[in-house]
Scaffold this motif. Structure first.
Motif, PDB file in Angstrom:
ATOM      1  N   THR A 166       8.114  -0.799  -4.511  1.00  7.60           N
ATOM      2  CA  THR A 166       8.263  -1.517  -2.917  1.00  7.60           C
ATOM      3  C   THR A 166       8.140  -0.603  -1.892  1.00  7.60           C
ATOM      4  O   THR A 166       8.648   0.718  -1.889  1.00  7.60           O
ATOM      5  CB  THR A 166       9.642  -2.219  -2.985  1.00  7.60           C
ATOM      6  N   VAL A 167       7.265  -0.955  -0.837  1.00  9.84           N
ATOM      7  CA  VAL A 167       7.456  -0.020   0.687  1.00  9.84           C
ATOM      8  C   VAL A 167       7.753  -1.012   1.690  1.00  9.84           C
ATOM      9  O   VAL A 167       7.457  -2.367   1.746  1.00  9.84           O
ATOM     10  CB  VAL A 167       6.027   0.342   0.777  1.00  9.84           C
ATOM     11  N   SER A 168       8.731  -0.565   2.584  1.00  2.00           N
ATOM     12  CA  SER A 168       9.261  -1.340   3.813  1.00  2.00           C
ATOM     13  C   SER A 168       7.961  -1.632   4.666  1.00  2.00           C
ATOM     14  O   SER A 168       6.823  -0.977   4.482  1.00  2.00           O
ATOM     15  CB  SER A 168      10.230  -0.682   4.209  1.00  2.00           C
ATOM     16  N   SER A 169       8.212  -2.497   5.471  1.00  2.00           N
ATOM     17  CA  SER A 169       7.261  -2.748   6.336  1.00  2.00           C
ATOM     18  C   SER A 169       6.653  -1.637   7.377  1.00  2.00           C
ATOM     19  O   SER A 169       5.467  -1.691   7.416  1.00  2.00           O
ATOM     20  CB  SER A 169       7.648  -3.924   7.333  1.00  2.00           C
ATOM     21  N   SER A 170       7.511  -1.011   7.573  1.00  2.00           N
ATOM     22  CA  SER A 170       7.233   0.441   8.352  1.00  2.00           C
ATOM     23  C   SER A 170       6.676   1.481   7.524  1.00  2.00           C
ATOM     24  O   SER A 170       5.875   2.326   8.027  1.00  2.00           O
ATOM     25  CB  SER A 170       8.116   0.887   9.367  1.00  2.00           C
ATOM     26  N   ILE A 176       3.841   4.556  -3.759  1.00  2.00           N
ATOM     27  CA  ILE A 176       3.447   3.613  -2.820  1.00  2.00           C
ATOM     28  C   ILE A 176       3.290   3.910  -1.356  1.00  2.00           C
ATOM     29  O   ILE A 176       3.907   4.723  -0.933  1.00  2.00           O
ATOM     30  CB  ILE A 176       4.327   2.230  -2.950  1.00  2.00           C
ATOM     31  N   SER A 177       2.041   3.439  -0.828  1.00  2.00           N
ATOM     32  CA  SER A 177       1.973   3.724   0.619  1.00  2.00           C
ATOM     33  C   SER A 177       1.460   2.457   1.283  1.00  2.00           C
ATOM     34  O   SER A 177       0.682   1.691   0.465  1.00  2.00           O
ATOM     35  CB  SER A 177       1.234   4.897   0.900  1.00  2.00           C
ATOM     36  N   ARG A 178       1.433   2.582   2.590  1.00  5.60           N
ATOM     37  CA  ARG A 178       0.504   1.590   3.318  1.00  5.60           C
ATOM     38  C   ARG A 178      -0.254   2.147   4.571  1.00  5.60           C
ATOM     39  O   ARG A 178       0.683   3.081   4.959  1.00  5.60           O
ATOM     40  CB  ARG A 178       1.537   0.491   3.766  1.00  5.60           C
ATOM     41  N   ASP A 179      -1.191   1.274   4.935  1.00  2.17           N
ATOM     42  CA  ASP A 179      -1.839   1.458   6.167  1.00  2.17           C
ATOM     43  C   ASP A 179      -1.922   0.322   6.884  1.00  2.17           C
ATOM     44  O   ASP A 179      -2.461  -0.657   6.494  1.00  2.17           O
ATOM     45  CB  ASP A 179      -3.185   2.106   5.778  1.00  2.17           C
ATOM     46  N   ASN A 180      -0.840   0.170   7.898  1.00  3.87           N
ATOM     47  CA  ASN A 180      -0.846  -1.104   8.751  1.00  3.87           C
ATOM     48  C   ASN A 180      -2.121  -1.456   9.545  1.00  3.87           C
ATOM     49  O   ASN A 180      -2.265  -2.732   9.882  1.00  3.87           O
ATOM     50  CB  ASN A 180       0.592  -1.130   9.420  1.00  3.87           C
ATOM     51  N   ALA A 181      -2.831  -0.107   9.881  1.00  2.00           N
ATOM     52  CA  ALA A 181      -3.950  -0.309  10.552  1.00  2.00           C
ATOM     53  C   ALA A 181      -5.050  -1.221   9.767  1.00  2.00           C
ATOM     54  O   ALA A 181      -5.930  -1.860  10.455  1.00  2.00           O
ATOM     55  CB  ALA A 181      -4.364   0.834  11.241  1.00  2.00           C
ATOM     56  N   LYS A 182      -5.065  -0.907   8.522  1.00  2.00           N
ATOM     57  CA  LYS A 182      -5.994  -1.478   7.864  1.00  2.00           C
ATOM     58  C   LYS A 182      -5.514  -2.577   6.956  1.00  2.00           C
ATOM     59  O   LYS A 182      -6.110  -3.096   5.929  1.00  2.00           O
ATOM     60  CB  LYS A 182      -6.483  -0.295   6.582  1.00  2.00           C
ATOM     61  N   ASN A 183      -4.261  -3.092   7.096  1.00  2.00           N
ATOM     62  CA  ASN A 183      -3.689  -4.067   6.329  1.00  2.00           C
ATOM     63  C   ASN A 183      -3.891  -3.980   4.712  1.00  2.00           C
ATOM     64  O   ASN A 183      -4.161  -4.806   3.901  1.00  2.00           O
ATOM     65  CB  ASN A 183      -4.384  -5.629   6.627  1.00  2.00           C
ATOM     66  N   THR A 184      -3.614  -2.790   4.566  1.00  2.00           N
ATOM     67  CA  THR A 184      -3.723  -2.496   3.031  1.00  2.00           C
ATOM     68  C   THR A 184      -2.490  -1.554   2.542  1.00  2.00           C
ATOM     69  O   THR A 184      -1.898  -0.617   3.357  1.00  2.00           O
ATOM     70  CB  THR A 184      -4.940  -1.318   2.667  1.00  2.00           C
ATOM     71  N   VAL A 185      -2.088  -1.788   1.139  1.00  2.79           N
ATOM     72  CA  VAL A 185      -1.315  -0.948   0.620  1.00  2.79           C
ATOM     73  C   VAL A 185      -1.914  -0.412  -0.783  1.00  2.79           C
ATOM     74  O   VAL A 185      -2.793  -1.140  -1.487  1.00  2.79           O
ATOM     75  CB  VAL A 185      -0.047  -2.213   0.199  1.00  2.79           C
ATOM     76  N   TYR A 186      -1.213   0.690  -1.101  1.00  2.00           N
ATOM     77  CA  TYR A 186      -1.845   1.590  -2.240  1.00  2.00           C
ATOM     78  C   TYR A 186      -0.907   1.747  -3.395  1.00  2.00           C
ATOM     79  O   TYR A 186       0.364   1.757  -2.833  1.00  2.00           O
ATOM     80  CB  TYR A 186      -2.331   2.717  -1.524  1.00  2.00           C
ATOM     81  N   LEU A 187      -1.258   2.111  -4.325  1.00  2.00           N
ATOM     82  CA  LEU A 187      -0.233   2.388  -5.271  1.00  2.00           C
ATOM     83  C   LEU A 187      -1.285   3.611  -6.025  1.00  2.00           C
ATOM     84  O   LEU A 187      -2.126   3.531  -6.845  1.00  2.00           O
ATOM     85  CB  LEU A 187      -0.084   1.551  -6.361  1.00  2.00           C
ATOM     86  N   GLN A 188      -0.705   4.897  -5.669  1.00  2.00           N
ATOM     87  CA  GLN A 188      -1.517   6.126  -6.396  1.00  2.00           C
ATOM     88  C   GLN A 188      -0.603   6.571  -7.826  1.00  2.00           C
ATOM     89  O   GLN A 188       0.663   6.315  -7.815  1.00  2.00           O
ATOM     90  CB  GLN A 188      -1.181   7.398  -5.468  1.00  2.00           C
ATOM     91  N   MET A 189      -1.205   6.378  -8.782  1.00  2.00           N
ATOM     92  CA  MET A 189      -0.786   6.567 -10.145  1.00  2.00           C
ATOM     93  C   MET A 189      -1.084   7.624 -11.003  1.00  2.00           C
ATOM     94  O   MET A 189      -2.479   7.734 -11.147  1.00  2.00           O
ATOM     95  CB  MET A 189      -1.056   5.155 -11.147  1.00  2.00           C
ATOM     96  N   ASN A 190      -0.218   8.715 -11.005  1.00  2.00           N
ATOM     97  CA  ASN A 190      -0.661   9.891 -11.673  1.00  2.00           C
ATOM     98  C   ASN A 190       0.046   9.794 -13.075  1.00  2.00           C
ATOM     99  O   ASN A 190       1.069   9.126 -13.468  1.00  2.00           O
ATOM    100  CB  ASN A 190      -0.419  10.933 -10.892  1.00  2.00           C
ATOM    101  N   SER A 191      -0.709  10.884 -14.047  1.00  2.00           N
ATOM    102  CA  SER A 191       0.304  11.179 -15.210  1.00  2.00           C
ATOM    103  C   SER A 191       0.298   9.894 -16.026  1.00  2.00           C
ATOM    104  O   SER A 191       1.479   9.632 -16.644  1.00  2.00           O
ATOM    105  CB  SER A 191       1.700  11.714 -15.137  1.00  2.00           C
ATOM    106  N   LEU A 192      -0.615   8.964 -16.059  1.00  3.79           N
ATOM    107  CA  LEU A 192      -0.495   7.712 -16.474  1.00  3.79           C
ATOM    108  C   LEU A 192      -0.359   7.937 -18.027  1.00  3.79           C
ATOM    109  O   LEU A 192      -0.773   8.539 -19.095  1.00  3.79           O
ATOM    110  CB  LEU A 192      -1.922   7.036 -16.501  1.00  3.79           C
ATOM    111  N   LYS A 193       0.276   6.827 -18.693  1.00  8.07           N
ATOM    112  CA  LYS A 193       0.638   6.701 -20.148  1.00  8.07           C
ATOM    113  C   LYS A 193       0.137   5.655 -20.838  1.00  8.07           C
ATOM    114  O   LYS A 193      -0.146   4.524 -20.032  1.00  8.07           O
ATOM    115  CB  LYS A 193       2.303   6.906 -20.214  1.00  8.07           C
TER     116      LYS A 193
END
Length: 112
Positions: free
Chosen positions: A50-54, A70-87
């Motif tokens: 979860t990422v807060s609105s800000s 998890i991160s977001r770019d409010n200017a692009k209306n986009t939320v991301y999930l970077q997944m590393n070391s996947l299992k």
């Protein structure tokens, strides 16, 4: 109505990385916390991050802490999930959620 469109899933080897994106529309994205969930075959859907609105606060399931961001770019209306070391146990359909709506999901498969 609210629309959430995920992308970025695919097949990756154990130890690899993927970045999921979720583009939101038809609501004021910057006012809402955003979430990533996942559902593996035969299992219940679970909250991953979860990422807060800000963007200033982030929370993670214990199973992904230290590996996912998890991160977001409010200017692009986009939320991301970077997944590393996947299992292999990260294999699931990943869903974006916000403003009481769900995206359609994107499949992530971790396998050699």
């Amino acid at each position: 109505q609210v629309q959430l469109v995920e992308s970025g899933g695919g097949l990756v080897q154990p130890g690899g990385s993927l970045r999921l994106s979720c583009v939101a529309s038809r609501f004021t994205f910057s006012l809402y916390d955003m979430h990533w969930y996942r559902q593996a075959p035969g299992k219940e859907r679970e909250l991953v991050a979860t990422v807060s609105s800000s963007g200033s606060n982030r929370n993670y399931a214990d199973s992904v802490k230290g590996r996912f961001t998890i991160s977001r770019d409010n200017a692009k209306n986009t939320v991301y999930l970077q997944m590393n070391s996947l299992k292999p146990e990260d294999t699931a359909v990943y869903y974006c959620r916000g403003a009481a709506a769900w995206g359609q999901g994107t499949q992530v498969t971790v396998s050699s």
